[in-house]
Design an enzyme around this catalytic site. Structure first.
Site, PDB file in Angstrom:
ATOM      1  N   ASP A  66       0.747  -1.234   0.007  1.00 20.98           N
ATOM      2  CA  ASP A  66       0.022   0.206  -0.141  1.00 20.98           C
ATOM      3  C   ASP A  66       0.934   1.199   0.164  1.00 20.98           C
ATOM      4  OD1 ASP A  66       0.947  -0.067   2.485  1.00 20.98           O
ATOM      5  OD2 ASP A  66      -0.625  -0.201   3.594  1.00 20.98           O
ATOM      6  N   HIS A  74       8.313  -3.827  -4.071  1.00 20.52           N
ATOM      7  CA  HIS A  74       7.785  -4.044  -2.978  1.00 20.52           C
ATOM      8  C   HIS A  74       8.793  -4.678  -1.860  1.00 20.52           C
ATOM      9  CE1 HIS A  74       4.632  -5.191  -0.093  1.00 20.52           C
ATOM     10  NE2 HIS A  74       4.928  -6.562   0.004  1.00 20.52           N
ATOM     11  N   CYS A 107       5.014  -0.193   2.435  1.00 22.40           N
ATOM     12  CA  CYS A 107       5.392  -1.502   2.873  1.00 22.40           C
ATOM     13  C   CYS A 107       6.954  -1.465   3.394  1.00 22.40           C
ATOM     14  CB  CYS A 107       5.823  -2.337   1.640  1.00 22.40           C
ATOM     15  SG  CYS A 107       6.563  -1.398   0.042  1.00 22.40           S
TER      16      CYS A 107
END
Length: 298
Positions: free
Chosen positions: A159, A281, A162
């Protein structure tokens, strides 16, 4: 005449020219950074070398992502063109032979058959992607790397927060409480207080020009008040603030240790380029448990 030549370039050629320009700008920036190191200052030289490696890695990752997006767009365009040609050919054939107008029942039957065909095609394409796609390959490499060290991934939501949530999880496992928002605030404050160590490595994405003081202040404000994604500069800031080394394990390339001057055990993060549609991510990395080892052997 020169503008016409640019307009006639293919998308691939345009992207390649853009990448060459950005690479050239980066090299100029790197030379400026190297020249900023005082003679004999080994610590500053080491820090600059690390930051240069980060800049080069991030630019390569950005270029790879743009190349992949262009390839995906081109493939989609080819598929759409082929479908249009097929529809046109069908229309011409039907007009030439002047067949009878199909009944409503026949139309419903044909529509159902087409939907089923498309569904099977999507399933087939997904099966191929699952076996050979970049996400699958990256996941397999990461699993192998972590497995050799008796480590596994602890999933963090994708989101924008991370990096900070992964660090929060690592600290919590060491008995240290610090929320995601507190970590954002600490990183932002540290970067403001040491702007000379961070601002030279930031450039405007649309032009490649170096950040101004106002640009840098806005960047720090977004860091602390939005879900802006964190990169290597933020990792360095967090390492400095927490006085902890941070090791980033990645599928492509060796692990990256930031803050090796600190003596505590490293906070372990994994970096993924393809696992989520949103892009890069971070996850938290934790040791295997006995149940994990038993499951692996079964």
């Amino acid at each position: 005449m020169e503008e016409e030549g640019v307009e006639n370039l293919s998308p691939q050629e345009t992207l390649s020219a853009k990448h060459k320009k950005e690479a050239k700008e980066l090299q100029a920036q790197i030379q400026k950074l190297k020249h900023s190191v005082p003679k004999g200052d080994k610590k500053k030289k080491k820090d600059v070398a690390a930051q240069i490696a980060i800049l080069e890695a991030e630019l390569e990752q950005k270029h790879e992502k743009e190349r992949q997006e262009l390839n995906d767009t081109s493939a989609k365009g080819v598929d759409e063109t082929a479908e249009q040609l097929e529809n046109l050919s069908t229309s011409v054939t039907q007009n030439a032979s002047q067949p009878k107008k199909p009944s409503k029942a026949q139309k419903r039957k044909e529509k159902k058959a087409q939907q089923e065909k498309e569904r099977e095609e999507r399933i087939r394409e997904q099966d191929i992607e699952n076996l050979s796609g970049v996400r699958h390959l990256e996941a397999q490499k990461m699993k192998s790397i972590l497995g050799k060290r008796k480590l596994k991934i602890f999933e963090i939501p994708s989101d924008g927060n991370c990096l900070y949530c992964a660090v929060e999880d690592q600290l919590k496992r060491k008995g240290i409480e610090s929320s995601m928002q507190q970590l954002r605030q600490k990183a932002s404050n540290h970067m403001r207080e040491h702007r000379d160590d961070f601002m030279p490595f930031l450039t405007k994405p649309e032009s490649g020009d170096p950040f101004t003081e106002d640009d840098f202040d806005n960047y720090c404000k977004e860091l602390e008040s939005t879900a802006a994604w964190g990169g290597q500069l933020e990792v360095r800031a967090l390492s400095n603030v927490l006085k902890h080394p941070i090791e980033i394990i990645q599928a492509e390339g060796p692990p990256m240790l930031i803050g090796d001057e600190y003596k505590d055990d490293a906070l372990l993060l994994s970096y993924h380029r393809h696992v989520y549609g949103l892009g890069e991510h971070y996850n938290s990395v934790i040791p295997y448990t006995e149940s994990d080892e038993e499951e692996e052997l079964s």
